[in-house]
Design an enzyme around this catalytic site. Structure first.
Site, PDB file in Angstrom:
ATOM      1  N   PHE A  54       3.798   1.612  -1.394  1.00 23.27           N
ATOM      2  CA  PHE A  54       4.330   1.801  -2.754  1.00 23.27           C
ATOM      3  C   PHE A  54       3.251   2.336  -3.696  1.00 23.27           C
ATOM      4  O   PHE A  54       3.508   3.230  -4.503  1.00 23.27           O
ATOM      5  CB  PHE A  54       4.879   0.474  -3.308  1.00 23.27           C
ATOM      6  CG  PHE A  54       6.341   0.274  -3.033  1.00 23.27           C
ATOM      7  CD1 PHE A  54       6.811   0.202  -1.734  1.00 23.27           C
ATOM      8  CD2 PHE A  54       7.251   0.168  -4.072  1.00 23.27           C
ATOM      9  CE1 PHE A  54       8.165   0.011  -1.465  1.00 23.27           C
ATOM     10  CE2 PHE A  54       8.603  -0.013  -3.822  1.00 23.27           C
ATOM     11  CZ  PHE A  54       9.063  -0.091  -2.520  1.00 23.27           C
TER      12      PHE A  54
ATOM     13  N   ASN B 148       0.824  -1.214   0.000  1.00 20.54           N
ATOM     14  CA  ASN B 148       0.000   0.000   0.000  1.00 20.54           C
ATOM     15  C   ASN B 148       0.855   1.261   0.000  1.00 20.54           C
ATOM     16  O   ASN B 148       0.517   2.248  -0.646  1.00 20.54           O
ATOM     17  CB  ASN B 148      -0.961  -0.003   1.195  1.00 20.54           C
ATOM     18  CG  ASN B 148      -2.225  -0.777   0.875  1.00 20.54           C
ATOM     19  OD1 ASN B 148      -2.425  -1.187  -0.278  1.00 20.54           O
ATOM     20  ND2 ASN B 148      -3.066  -0.990   1.857  1.00 20.54           N
TER      21      ASN B 148
ATOM     22  N   CYS C 287      -7.688   2.553   3.270  1.00 25.91           N
ATOM     23  CA  CYS C 287      -6.427   1.847   3.527  1.00 25.91           C
ATOM     24  C   CYS C 287      -5.151   2.680   3.413  1.00 25.91           C
ATOM     25  O   CYS C 287      -4.302   2.621   4.300  1.00 25.91           O
ATOM     26  CB  CYS C 287      -6.317   0.652   2.593  1.00 25.91           C
ATOM     27  SG  CYS C 287      -7.598  -0.564   2.900  1.00 25.91           S
TER      28      CYS C 287
HETATM   29  N1  LIG Z   1     -11.567  -2.230   2.410  1.00 26.49           N
HETATM   30  C1  LIG Z   1     -10.616  -2.755   1.660  1.00 26.49           C
HETATM   31  O1  LIG Z   1     -10.608  -2.611   0.451  1.00 26.49           O
HETATM   32  C2  LIG Z   1      -9.513  -3.562   2.276  1.00 26.49           C
HETATM   33  C3  LIG Z   1      -8.656  -4.291   1.445  1.00 26.49           C
HETATM   34  C4  LIG Z   1      -7.640  -5.057   2.023  1.00 26.49           C
HETATM   35  C5  LIG Z   1      -7.505  -5.110   3.401  1.00 26.49           C
HETATM   36  N2  LIG Z   1      -8.356  -4.399   4.186  1.00 26.49           N
HETATM   37  C6  LIG Z   1      -8.219  -4.562   5.641  1.00 26.49           C
HETATM   38  O2  LIG Z   1      -9.228  -5.485   6.075  1.00 26.49           O
HETATM   39  C7  LIG Z   1      -9.708  -5.133   7.377  1.00 26.49           C
HETATM   40  C8  LIG Z   1     -11.218  -4.951   7.332  1.00 26.49           C
HETATM   41  O3  LIG Z   1     -11.516  -3.878   6.457  1.00 26.49           O
HETATM   42  P1  LIG Z   1     -13.000  -3.589   5.962  1.00 26.49           P
HETATM   43  O4  LIG Z   1     -12.885  -2.503   4.957  1.00 26.49           O
HETATM   44  O5  LIG Z   1     -13.665  -4.861   5.588  1.00 26.49           O
HETATM   45  O6  LIG Z   1     -13.660  -3.023   7.319  1.00 26.49           O
HETATM   46  P2  LIG Z   1     -15.201  -2.831   7.645  1.00 26.49           P
HETATM   47  O7  LIG Z   1     -15.281  -1.767   8.671  1.00 26.49           O
HETATM   48  O8  LIG Z   1     -15.978  -2.691   6.370  1.00 26.49           O
HETATM   49  O9  LIG Z   1     -15.649  -4.223   8.297  1.00 26.49           O
HETATM   50  C9  LIG Z   1     -15.218  -4.677   9.514  1.00 26.49           C
HETATM   51  C10 LIG Z   1     -16.390  -5.361  10.217  1.00 26.49           C
HETATM   52  O10 LIG Z   1     -15.899  -6.011  11.393  1.00 26.49           O
HETATM   53  C11 LIG Z   1     -16.956  -5.988  12.364  1.00 26.49           C
HETATM   54  N3  LIG Z   1     -16.406  -6.241  13.692  1.00 26.49           N
HETATM   55  C12 LIG Z   1     -15.540  -5.485  14.425  1.00 26.49           C
HETATM   56  N4  LIG Z   1     -15.267  -6.088  15.596  1.00 26.49           N
HETATM   57  C13 LIG Z   1     -15.954  -7.245  15.610  1.00 26.49           C
HETATM   58  C14 LIG Z   1     -16.063  -8.304  16.551  1.00 26.49           C
HETATM   59  N5  LIG Z   1     -15.372  -8.287  17.704  1.00 26.49           N
HETATM   60  N6  LIG Z   1     -16.863  -9.350  16.253  1.00 26.49           N
HETATM   61  C15 LIG Z   1     -17.549  -9.388  15.083  1.00 26.49           C
HETATM   62  N7  LIG Z   1     -17.485  -8.411  14.163  1.00 26.49           N
HETATM   63  C16 LIG Z   1     -16.689  -7.359  14.413  1.00 26.49           C
HETATM   64  C17 LIG Z   1     -17.542  -4.603  12.199  1.00 26.49           C
HETATM   65  O11 LIG Z   1     -18.843  -4.545  12.743  1.00 26.49           O
HETATM   66  C18 LIG Z   1     -17.503  -4.425  10.668  1.00 26.49           C
HETATM   67  O12 LIG Z   1     -18.716  -4.784  10.060  1.00 26.49           O
HETATM   68  C19 LIG Z   1      -8.926  -3.891   7.780  1.00 26.49           C
HETATM   69  O13 LIG Z   1      -7.811  -4.290   8.521  1.00 26.49           O
HETATM   70  C20 LIG Z   1      -8.479  -3.310   6.457  1.00 26.49           C
HETATM   71  O14 LIG Z   1      -7.295  -2.552   6.574  1.00 26.49           O
HETATM   72  C21 LIG Z   1      -9.361  -3.650   3.663  1.00 26.49           C
HETATM   73  O1  LIG Z   2      -3.503   6.116 -10.481  1.00 19.98           O
HETATM   74  C1  LIG Z   2      -4.228   6.231  -9.494  1.00 19.98           C
HETATM   75  C2  LIG Z   2      -4.708   5.125  -8.768  1.00 19.98           C
HETATM   76  C3  LIG Z   2      -5.498   5.349  -7.650  1.00 19.98           C
HETATM   77  N1  LIG Z   2      -5.827   6.620  -7.278  1.00 19.98           N
HETATM   78  C4  LIG Z   2      -6.670   6.832  -6.076  1.00 19.98           C
HETATM   79  O2  LIG Z   2      -6.121   6.092  -5.004  1.00 19.98           O
HETATM   80  C5  LIG Z   2      -7.151   5.671  -4.112  1.00 19.98           C
HETATM   81  C6  LIG Z   2      -7.052   4.179  -3.847  1.00 19.98           C
HETATM   82  O3  LIG Z   2      -7.392   3.471  -5.023  1.00 19.98           O
HETATM   83  P1  LIG Z   2      -7.259   1.885  -5.142  1.00 19.98           P
HETATM   84  O4  LIG Z   2      -5.936   1.486  -4.691  1.00 19.98           O
HETATM   85  O5  LIG Z   2      -7.633   1.524  -6.520  1.00 19.98           O
HETATM   86  O6  LIG Z   2      -8.423   1.387  -4.183  1.00 19.98           O
HETATM   87  P2  LIG Z   2      -8.420   0.710  -2.707  1.00 19.98           P
HETATM   88  O7  LIG Z   2      -9.678  -0.034  -2.607  1.00 19.98           O
HETATM   89  O8  LIG Z   2      -8.091   1.737  -1.695  1.00 19.98           O
HETATM   90  O9  LIG Z   2      -7.241  -0.379  -2.780  1.00 19.98           O
HETATM   91  C7  LIG Z   2      -5.986  -0.204  -2.154  1.00 19.98           C
HETATM   92  O10 LIG Z   2      -6.067  -0.497  -0.786  1.00 19.98           O
HETATM   93  C8  LIG Z   2      -6.532  -1.837  -0.502  1.00 19.98           C
HETATM   94  C9  LIG Z   2      -6.700  -1.928   0.989  1.00 19.98           C
HETATM   95  O11 LIG Z   2      -5.547  -2.253   1.662  1.00 19.98           O
HETATM   96  C10 LIG Z   2      -5.545  -2.830  -1.083  1.00 19.98           C
HETATM   97  O12 LIG Z   2      -5.990  -4.143  -0.801  1.00 19.98           O
HETATM   98  C11 LIG Z   2      -5.424  -2.613  -2.581  1.00 19.98           C
HETATM   99  O13 LIG Z   2      -4.451  -3.501  -3.122  1.00 19.98           O
HETATM  100  C12 LIG Z   2      -5.010  -1.166  -2.831  1.00 19.98           C
HETATM  101  O14 LIG Z   2      -4.989  -0.902  -4.232  1.00 19.98           O
HETATM  102  C13 LIG Z   2      -8.471   6.091  -4.779  1.00 19.98           C
HETATM  103  O15 LIG Z   2      -8.926   7.289  -4.206  1.00 19.98           O
HETATM  104  C14 LIG Z   2      -8.081   6.297  -6.222  1.00 19.98           C
HETATM  105  O16 LIG Z   2      -8.914   7.223  -6.874  1.00 19.98           O
HETATM  106  C15 LIG Z   2      -5.375   7.705  -7.989  1.00 19.98           C
HETATM  107  O17 LIG Z   2      -5.661   8.851  -7.646  1.00 19.98           O
HETATM  108  N2  LIG Z   2      -4.590   7.484  -9.081  1.00 19.98           N
END
Ligand SMILES: NC(=O)c1ccc[n+]([C@@H]2O[C@H](COP(=O)([O-])OP(=O)(O)OC[C@H]3O[C@@H](n4cnc5c(N)ncnc54)[C@H](O)[C@@H]3O)[C@@H](O)[C@H]2O)c1
Ligand SMILES: O=c1ccn([C@@H]2O[C@H](COP(=O)(O)OP(=O)(O)O[C@H]3O[C@H](CO)[C@@H](O)[C@H](O)[C@H]3O)[C@@H](O)[C@H]2O)c(=O)[nH]1
Length: 469
Positions: free
Chosen positions: A230, A228, A280
């Site tokens: 990078f 993230n 994130c």
């Molecule tokens: N959102 C993304 O795109 C993304 C991508 C990769 C990694 N992550 C990571 O994954 C993790 C989750 O992210 P998210 O976006 O899904 O969060 P989110 O807030 O959408 O979901 C988390 C859920 O966990 C539940 N929760 C919290 N404590 C709990 C407990 N003790 N028992 C049962 N449920 C509980 C909450 O009610 C909530 O619904 C984070 O660490 C985040 O950094 C997120």
């Molecule tokens: O060239 C680019 C690419 C992205 N963005 C912005 O960057 C943010 C993040 O975009 P993106 O990375 O596509 O979405 P996320 O869902 O936040 O995904 C990132 O964060 C996740 C949570 O950790 C990781 O799992 C993914 O690999 C990582 O891409 C957004 O506001 C985009 O609009 C730009 O402005 N320019």
């Protein structure tokens, strides 16, 4: 060991889609996603698939196929833990808002609560998988809780790290064909290796084994924060140059294309924007900075912190440009926002640049009119209220949310593009122009629209990173 029952704690943006795809691809495994948020679980169980709590293209079809067959959403957390042989922890890990590390460190209280609950409930051996993004070395804290707070029985736990790399808006695509799956575990023991193989074989149902990497736990945990950092760094780098382009007559899209064709640099993640958002990037970089600082690595911390500094600057600069272009005052002027989500194809608004741009404009007494195809009015108000800049009543006076883009733009002094939704490209821009105050300003914070065509219509345009010749 063959996995038969999976439990995932946390039915959010990661837990929901990830488990839906595992269930779809592994009909022989029962997958139960649990959450303490009853409303969220009810929405996951809604017969009307348009009401799922997470909007992701293609997700409705996956849920439709697996739900009720081997995919279940429930609030019965203890029961699901008890039944499972593998438990994913997918709860939120936000930036701490209190105490030591406030504003930087990851808040691990939800993770710890899960570990304690697993320890209390478990009567048989479990593989516990860190799916949430965590500071490096969290697995040792989880292990210590699991080993020391159990119910006194001789239940054994293996801890794996399996960070998720999906991006929102393309979650289903990313899960179906990931660049790689990362599994970190205890490579020094037979039990550790067995647990890793159990998880690898779940993914191997649809991901080829040469795309499944195994490492030690610490490398896996740190790789997620590094990836993230990078990615965000690339966005901040191109955004830093967008400002220089505007001063010099260069065009940031041309520069991005020119450098992206160098195979060592590559073309992705070079799109200049109003600033990155999402739940994130900022959180994970702050976490990385905090970890570096705790080890006394101040230069490392300062290096990565600049990525955030640049991003804050980009959001502020966009807002200030609107104000200065509109003759240094936006007081009482209607500024229409097209888009509120942090990127297209998601209803997620966490850390969206739109929130911060709106906040700056509200402080200048502007009337902000918002249209977003997927974000609710309630969410938009909650987002600005969260900043605590002014009272909730004042935010409601300053922001009006529209269900129709043409209504949002009617009588506006300016339109600002905050999210790159495809539908904005298909609008009748002449019609929008005719309904606006003149001069009609347009600020494209996403490099989405054809500026030449808009200028032809009569708009006065600003496109991020596009210099005046
Ligand atoms: N959102 C993304 O795109 C993304 C991508 C990769 C990694 N992550 C990571 O994954 C993790 C989750 O992210 P998210 O976006 O899904 O969060 P989110 O807030 O959408 O979901 C988390 C859920 O966990 C539940 N929760 C919290 N404590 C709990 C407990 N003790 N028992 C049962 N449920 C509980 C909450 O009610 C909530 O619904 C984070 O660490 C985040 O950094 C997120
Ligand atoms: O060239 C680019 C690419 C992205 N963005 C912005 O960057 C943010 C993040 O975009 P993106 O990375 O596509 O979405 P996320 O869902 O936040 O995904 C990132 O964060 C996740 C949570 O950790 C990781 O799992 C993914 O690999 C990582 O891409 C957004 O506001 C985009 O609009 C730009 O402005 N320019």
């Amino acid at each position: 060991m063959e996995v038969k029952n999976i439990c995932c704690i946390g039915a959010g943006y990661v837990g929901g889609p990830t488990m839906a795809v595992i269930a779809q691809k592994c009909p022989h495994i029962n997958v139960t996603v649990v959450d303490i948020n009853e409303k969220r679980i009810a929405a996951w169980n809604d017969k009307d698939l348009s009401k799922l709590p997470v909007y992701e293209p293609g997700l409705d079809k996956v849920v439709e196929e697996a739900r009720g067959r081997n995919l279940f959403f429930s609030t019965a957390v203890d029961e699901a833990i008890d039944k499972a042989d593998m438990i994913f922890i997918s709860v939120n890990t936000p930036t701490k808002t209190y105490g030591k590390g406030k504003g930087m460190a990851a808040d691990l209280k939800y993770i710890e609560l899960c570990a304690r609950q697993i320890a209390r409930v478990s009567k048989s051996d479990k593989i516990v998988v860190e799916k949430s993004t965590l500071p490096v070395r969290t697995a040792s804290a989880i292990k210590s809780i699991l080993d020391n707070t159990g119910n006194g029985s001789d239940v054994k736990f293996q801890i794996l790290s399996n960070p998720e790399f999906l991006a929102e808006g393309t979650a289903v695509e990313d899960l179906l064909a990931p660049d790689r799956v990362l599994v970190g575990g205890d490579t020094s023991t037979e039990e550790g290796k067995e647990a890793m193989e159990a998880l690898v074989s779940v993914y191997a149902n649809w991901v080829s084994r040469d795309h499944i990497l195994t490492t030690n736990v610490w490398s896996s945990e740190l790789s997620k924060l590094t990836a993230n950092a990078f990615l965000a760094q690339r966005v901040s780098s191109i955004n830093a140059l967008s400002e220089l382009c505007e001063k010099t007559g260069a065009d940031v899209n041309e520069v991005a294309r020119a450098i992206g064709m160098d195979s060592r640099i590559g073309p992705k993640f070079l799109k200049s924007s109003v600033g990155f958002g999402g739940s994130c990037f900022q959180k994970d970089i702050l976490n990385l900075v905090y970890i570096a600082k705790t080890y006394g690595l101040n230069e490392v911390a300062d290096y990565w912190e600049q990525v955030i500094t640049m991003n804050d600057h980009q959001k502020r600069r966009f807002a200030h440009n609107i104000i200065s272009t509109l003759f240094n005052t936006v007081s009482g002027k209607k500024i229409a926002f097209l888009g509120w989500a942090f990127k297209k194809d998601t209803n997620d608004t966490r850390e969206s640049a739109a929130i911060y741009v709106a906040d700056e404009l509200l402080s200048e007494q502007s009337n902000v009119a918002v249209y977003d195809p997927k974000v609710s009015e309630e969410q938009i108000y909650a987002d600005v209220d969260y900043l605590n800049t002014r009272s909730s009543e004042e935010n409601r006076e300053g922001i009006t949310v529209y269900e129709d883009a043409y209504e949002a733009c009617k009588d506006a002094h300016a339109i600002a593009i905050l999210t790159e939704w495809d539908e904005f490209k298909t609008y009748d821009w002449k019609k929008l122009y005719d309904q606006m105050q003149k001069p009609a300003f347009l600020f494209d914070g996403r490099g989405l629209l054809n500026i030449e065509e808009l200028e032809e219509i009569g708009f006065v345009c600003y496109k991020i990173g596009s210099g005046k010749e």
